[in-house]
Enzyme design. Structure first.
Site, short mmCIF file in Angstrom:
data_model
loop_
_atom_site.label_atom_id
_atom_site.label_comp_id
_atom_site.label_asym_id
_atom_site.label_seq_id
_atom_site.Cartn_x
_atom_site.Cartn_y
_atom_site.Cartn_z
N SER A 159 11.99 27.03 59.75
CA SER A 159 12.83 25.89 59.38
C SER A 159 13.02 24.90 60.52
O SER A 159 13.23 23.71 60.26
CB SER A 159 14.18 26.39 58.88
OG SER A 159 14.80 27.18 59.88
N HIS A 179 17.15 31.94 63.43
CA HIS A 179 16.59 32.28 64.73
C HIS A 179 17.23 33.56 65.26
O HIS A 179 18.39 33.85 64.98
CB HIS A 179 16.91 31.18 65.76
CG HIS A 179 16.14 29.92 65.59
ND1 HIS A 179 15.12 29.75 64.69
CD2 HIS A 179 16.23 28.74 66.26
CE1 HIS A 179 14.64 28.52 64.79
NE2 HIS A 179 15.30 27.88 65.74
N CYS A 230 18.65 23.56 68.12
CA CYS A 230 19.10 24.76 67.38
C CYS A 230 19.15 26.00 68.26
O CYS A 230 20.12 26.77 68.21
CB CYS A 230 18.19 24.99 66.18
SG CYS A 230 16.41 24.86 66.54
#
Lengths: 366, 366
Positions: A191, A274, A161
């Site tokens: 998450s 993020h 990610c």
């Protein structure tokens, strides 16, 4: 700063309207059969939302999970699906298998699914660095998937990610002026460690506010009202695995190890998006204006860089949105030349960092 | 990594025991008369705690604040003090005036206090860059205070919290191998914006957990479960004032503008301690072992760098502690040479970032 959208571009209200606009059934007789391995997790559930949002065509969906979750039922686009236990027999007739059940499940079943004819899009780190497995961000290196198609077998890896969110923003600048070096500090959401981590953050926060001792099951540090060095295993060189993923995956995705990367990965008490502070060194001079133009023209990016209003993206404002948002684009005055820029990048971890990117890969298979 | 203390070095229990050990009256007939301007604020209250902890000698304390707070009473070391309104007449007979009431109050009253014979230690940014005003971190540049003494008049500036916390860690490395360039990303706590900001973070967090709309009075962004670019005013070059303070104050404190600094300052939902991810480039090769030895030997620092246990400082673990904690000391492999290091630095914003540093300056006046 003519390219800078106003603050409405990162507001939750826009996220809401986007979502509601696109809620239409994506089921179609001619679509592929999809399997979702790990359907009960945060990313598994997001796969379903993204399929609907993007009207990703499918004729059938097999919902797979561990034996513990088998039998659970989900309503999806007006039909009821029953979760089946993931086994070696799960992939007969499957065209596209989306895996998000952790590295060990991928290692065990991805080759089985591929042998059964399914093309696997794997969200784990199991195969990312395997030679011959494409590691793909569709906006950045779609060419890596040449020859892959739904139902053709094979494995395609979804990057980490943090790497996805960084590179969506960095790749257009790399094409413009050649990135030589990246110094990245991350601000990573709960998450990334899954649904249970999000629940731990919420529970701990309640406990702190109530003056109770905090419950720690997932993370080695208190997460509520704290930040800490990413909890992935430490490697021999003093960098943790999350940080080394950013180094190695960047090289594979951009097709060169000439881009030098150093990363410090930190968890912050944020739910699902993020942020990253990125310092870039380029091969040649690059102005702020050039950079902003390249970012505004690139796919999957929204520039949100309103200096006059002191308004920039935040993890919360980009949550549930598809795009990576870039702001605080500014020359690095710690250099005498004009080859340095700082950026502030925010992206939804569950979506572009995982489920959306995987569905975009699946779109390229059709 | 022989110098690395174990996890107990950053545990709250140690913080507790330290504090309770040192609770003794600091009042003494021979001590200076102290004035605290802004005694009702977060830093003002911390001045009192630090005076007790360090047994800083005083014969009398004048507690000063705005007219609105005048008359409020505080119990301190067994005596009752009544807050007086800060006026031009407040500083007669005062030897040391500690200011933490904001830049405009310092601009209005610091010269008055100095003219009355008090030596001012100013926590605001009002005089930091004024020529002739020492800008001091006692562990780093105590020599800048030569000639100043309690009751002698004059103004000494306390640096910005982020700068203090960074430079306590960076200065010993600079002395060792010459820092050429710093790339800093901060993770800053609510306390830097004062007591009301800490209360807003707590209130918003409750509201989010209760599903209510969030109350926003202090910050332009939701703070609960979010991070955002520092809310200080934006300057013409695209850096906010907090970021430019790190550049300019570093030059003044280390006595050279040859050290190039670029900073990205970010607020994170943490109560009272800052963290910073710092990438350093040096004049010469520097090994991790050398750096760790220099850090361990330097004043005001604790090394907490336990790779085997994946255990490093966090803002929460250093809260209420005096020292700056340094971990994640590792070579920057984005460079071919051995002239780069990454660090992770945590320090209490209210304490070392403000009140403690000011009291340490006051100690040098005696």
């Amino acid at each position: 700063m003519g390219t800078a959208p106003r603050r409405s571009s990162v507001s939750p209200s826009r996220a809401q309207s986007r979502r509601s606009l696109s809620v239409r059934a994506a089921k179609t007789e001619n679509g592929p059969t999809i399997a979702i391995a790990g359907v009960t997790g945060a990313v598994g559930q997001e796969f379903l939302r993204v399929i609907t949002e993007r009207k990703f065509p499918y004729s059938n969906i097999k919902m797979l999970a561990s034996a513990r979750s088998a039998g659970r039922q989900y309503e999806f686009e007006g039909e009821t699906y029953t979760v089946e236990e993931l086994t070696e027999d799960s992939f007969k007739g499957v065209d596209i298998a989306l895996f998000s059940a952790g590295g060990s499940i991928s290692k065990k079943y991805a080759a089985v699914a591929s042998a059964a004819g399914a093309t696997v899009v794997d969200n784990s780190s199991a195969f990312r660095m395997t030679e011959g497995v494409p590691l793909v961000i569709p906006e950045v290196n779609p060419e890596a998937m040449a020859g892959y198609r739904a139902g053709g077998g094979g494995i395609i890896a979804n990057p980490n990610c943090s790497t996805i969110i960084a590179l969506v923003a960095v790749a257009p600048l790399h094409r413009l002026a050649g990135v030589k070096r990246m110094v990245v500090s991350t601000y990573q959401a709960a998450s990334g460690a899954g649904q249970a981590a999000m629940e731990e953050l919420e529970l701990q926060t309640r406990e702190v506010l109530d003056g109770k001792p905090v419950t720690q099951n997932i993370f080695p540090f208190q997460y509520a009202f704290n930040v800490f060095s990413h909890n992935s295993p430490m490697t021999d060189n003093g960098y943790n695995e999350e940080e080394m993923k950013m180094v190695k995956e960047t090289h594979k995705i951009l097709g060169t190890s000439d881009i030098r990367v150093t990363a410090t990965c930190i968890r912050v008490p944020v739910m699902r998006a993020h942020a990253e502070s990125i310092n870039l060194e380029f091969e040649r001079d690059i102005s702020e204006e050039e950079a902003l133009r390249a970012l505004a023209a690139a796919p999957g990016i929204q520039v949100a860089d309103d200096r006059a209003a002191n308004w920039f993206p935040t993890p919360l404002s980009v949550s549930h949105l598809d795009d990576v948002f870039v702001g605080r684009v500014r020359r690095d005055y710690s250099r005498d030349d004009a080859r340095g820029l700082n950026l502030w990048v925010c992206g939804d971890q569950v979506k572009k960092g995982a489920a959306l990117n995987a569905i975009q890969i699946a779109e390229l298979l059709l």
